[in-house]
Motif scaffolding. Structure first.
Motif, PDB file in Angstrom:
ATOM      1  N   ARG A   1     -11.788  58.293 -36.378  1.00  0.00           N
ATOM      2  CA  ARG A   1     -10.419  58.788 -36.261  1.00  0.00           C
ATOM      3  C   ARG A   1     -10.352  59.979 -35.330  1.00  0.00           C
ATOM      4  O   ARG A   1     -11.247  60.809 -35.312  1.00  0.00           O
ATOM      5  CB  ARG A   1      -9.911  59.270 -37.621  1.00  0.00           C
TER       6      ARG A   1
ATOM      7  N   LYS B   1      -7.646  63.132 -34.194  1.00  0.00           N
ATOM      8  CA  LYS B   1      -6.382  63.802 -34.491  1.00  0.00           C
ATOM      9  C   LYS B   1      -6.159  64.938 -33.519  1.00  0.00           C
ATOM     10  O   LYS B   1      -7.105  65.602 -33.105  1.00  0.00           O
ATOM     11  CB  LYS B   1      -6.417  64.392 -35.908  1.00  0.00           C
TER      12      LYS B   1
ATOM     13  N   ASP C   1      -2.945  67.365 -36.491  1.00  0.00           N
ATOM     14  CA  ASP C   1      -2.361  66.533 -37.551  1.00  0.00           C
ATOM     15  C   ASP C   1      -1.631  65.303 -37.047  1.00  0.00           C
ATOM     16  O   ASP C   1      -1.070  64.550 -37.829  1.00  0.00           O
ATOM     17  CB  ASP C   1      -1.417  67.344 -38.443  1.00  0.00           C
ATOM     18  N   ARG C   2      -1.616  65.103 -35.766  1.00  0.00           N
ATOM     19  CA  ARG C   2      -1.029  63.889 -35.229  1.00  0.00           C
ATOM     20  C   ARG C   2      -2.163  62.882 -35.011  1.00  0.00           C
ATOM     21  O   ARG C   2      -3.148  63.170 -34.349  1.00  0.00           O
ATOM     22  CB  ARG C   2      -0.329  64.210 -33.908  1.00  0.00           C
ATOM     23  N   GLU C   3      -2.013  61.729 -35.578  1.00  0.00           N
ATOM     24  CA  GLU C   3      -3.057  60.701 -35.469  1.00  0.00           C
ATOM     25  C   GLU C   3      -3.026  60.096 -34.080  1.00  0.00           C
ATOM     26  O   GLU C   3      -1.977  59.699 -33.579  1.00  0.00           O
ATOM     27  CB  GLU C   3      -2.795  59.625 -36.526  1.00  0.00           C
TER      28      GLU C   3
ATOM     29  N   HIS D   1      -4.325  57.141 -31.606  1.00  0.00           N
ATOM     30  CA  HIS D   1      -4.994  55.847 -31.555  1.00  0.00           C
ATOM     31  C   HIS D   1      -5.646  55.638 -30.194  1.00  0.00           C
ATOM     32  O   HIS D   1      -5.000  55.762 -29.162  1.00  0.00           O
ATOM     33  CB  HIS D   1      -4.009  54.708 -31.825  1.00  0.00           C
TER      34      HIS D   1
ATOM     35  N   ASP E   1      -8.878  53.186 -46.448  1.00  0.00           N
ATOM     36  CA  ASP E   1      -8.235  54.487 -46.311  1.00  0.00           C
ATOM     37  C   ASP E   1      -7.469  54.844 -47.563  1.00  0.00           C
ATOM     38  O   ASP E   1      -6.660  54.055 -48.052  1.00  0.00           O
ATOM     39  CB  ASP E   1      -7.276  54.477 -45.126  1.00  0.00           C
TER      40      ASP E   1
END
Lengths: 229, 229
Positions: A145, A147, A150-152, A154, B226
């Motif tokens: 993952r 980030k 706090d914004r994911e 992709h 998750d």
DNA sequence: CAGAGTCGCTACAGTTTTGTGACAACGCAC
DNA sequence: GTGCGTTGTCACAAAACTGTAGCGACTCTG
């Protein structure tokens, strides 16, 4: 991301055998024939683990250890020594060679693999975390993952590996060729400009309008990842 | 407090594998390469559980059992035997070897974990964790039941073990190969894509239209469970 | 200022990877 | 045996990702 292993071994047959088996085991392998070569390659590829033969031409294995330890970039890279039976085995253990473990020749591949896994496990969690953070960007390689505050984010597989590699060597400039070797693999042939495209994609995914671009373009040299200053 | 497990296994590769997986599962692990070593370590660390290979150099597994039982301090420590298929399996069961359970090689990690929990639960209630919860999903390993917000979920054995394993390591991405090793067993040969099918079945059983899919696909890497955030 | 070199970006066709329904084989209870 | 639930594999469709070419902008050099 495949762990990168640097094999330092002058005997060709053994070197090839090691490379073959290690690659089959899922490591990215580079081979150096002597100590000088080893130090050079260590600088270029910054391996996750170094396998050094005790007996080497020009610069001895123990010397290679010392020098690797002495340099900022490679000071924490785990090292496994390969020694022949009777080759001052006790001193290897006793002296502070800087090696993290050693294997006595002849050894089985499974034994070597076991040692390698053990060392990587022991050394890595403490030094190179599963999670890398740079500025407001966090990359969790176990969870896969990324980030940014706090914004994911992709990312496709290649962008992920690219960012991984860049973040692992912050501030350092890599040529397109170096990036191709490290991220794509030293054996595939792709156009150098392809790197540009992926950097572009990475930037688009990473940045919003307000945010500073962490990837720096160095004209006619390559790209670097800059930690926020 | 982590349960302490002593692994007695002479084959290096297997010993390492066991140590690695057990530690990941939350056990404190020590390894002994032969019977003598085992008896010594058992005295020192007084483990909560001992895992003994049936075939050992110097002192056989069964002998280790007997001696452990014969000593005041270790008389009540639960023991699980590892035996190869056909290796006098009946006698292991029939004879009073002193072992509390045994596992036939080859075994999957989840199977071994299940046995370990079962034995610990029987002997030391409180040391084994029987119910896992993640978000609105609850898995009761004793009753072999899964619920999602009070809705009973029916799963086949394989899907159950798969979910078990994934929930045990939330957030972490596993490759198809890793899942095959852990859930199916380290040496059975099944197509890697089979994992996809089972993940699909698991998803279908787990999710209704409204619910978020807890299983994340990571392209060209694998799957992860998750926890809802 | 022209020309060469370099880079950012877009479009797109080709490839790889994943989701899924169908199906035959298997084990097990009855 | 029969019936049922489960399993592994295949084939195909959908989705995601990849590499390359091409164009315009910008930079450096002479």
């Amino acid at each position: 991301m495949k762990p990168q292993v640097l094999v330092v071994e002058d005997e060709d047959a053994l070197a090839t055998l090691l490379q073959y088996n290690l690659e089959k085991e899922g490591y990215q392998v580079s081979v150096a024939g002597d100590g000088e070569d080893a130090l050079m390659q260590a600088e270029e590829t910054t391996p996750d683990l170094v396998l050094v033969d005790w007996m080497l031409p020009k610069v001895s294995g123990i010397e290679v250890c010392r020098r690797l330890r002495g340099r900022q970039e490679t000071a924490n890279v785990p090292i496994i020594m390969l020694t022949a039976r009777g080759e001052e085995t006790d001193r290897v253990r006793g002296l502070d060679t800087g090696a993290d473990d050693y294997v006595v020749k002849p050894f089985s591949m499974t034994e070597l693999f076991a040692r390698i896994r053990a060392v990587l496990r022991r050394i890595r969690p403490g030094l190179a975390e599963d999670v890398i953070t740079a500025g407001d960007i966090t990359m969790d390689r176990v969870a896969h993952r990324v980030k940014r505050s706090d914004r994911e984010i992709h990312l496709g597989p290649t962008e992920f590996r690219l960012l991984d590699y860049l973040m692992q060597h912050p501030g350092r400039v890599f040529s397109r060729e170096q990036l191709l070797d490290a991220v794509w693999g030293s054996d595939v042939y792709v156009e150098a400009r392809t790197v540009d495209v992926h950097v572009g994609r990475l930037r688009k995914a990473l940045n919003t309008k307000e945010e500073r671009d962490p990837i720096r373009t160095v004209r006619s040299a390559g790209y670097a990842f800059d930690v926020n200053a």
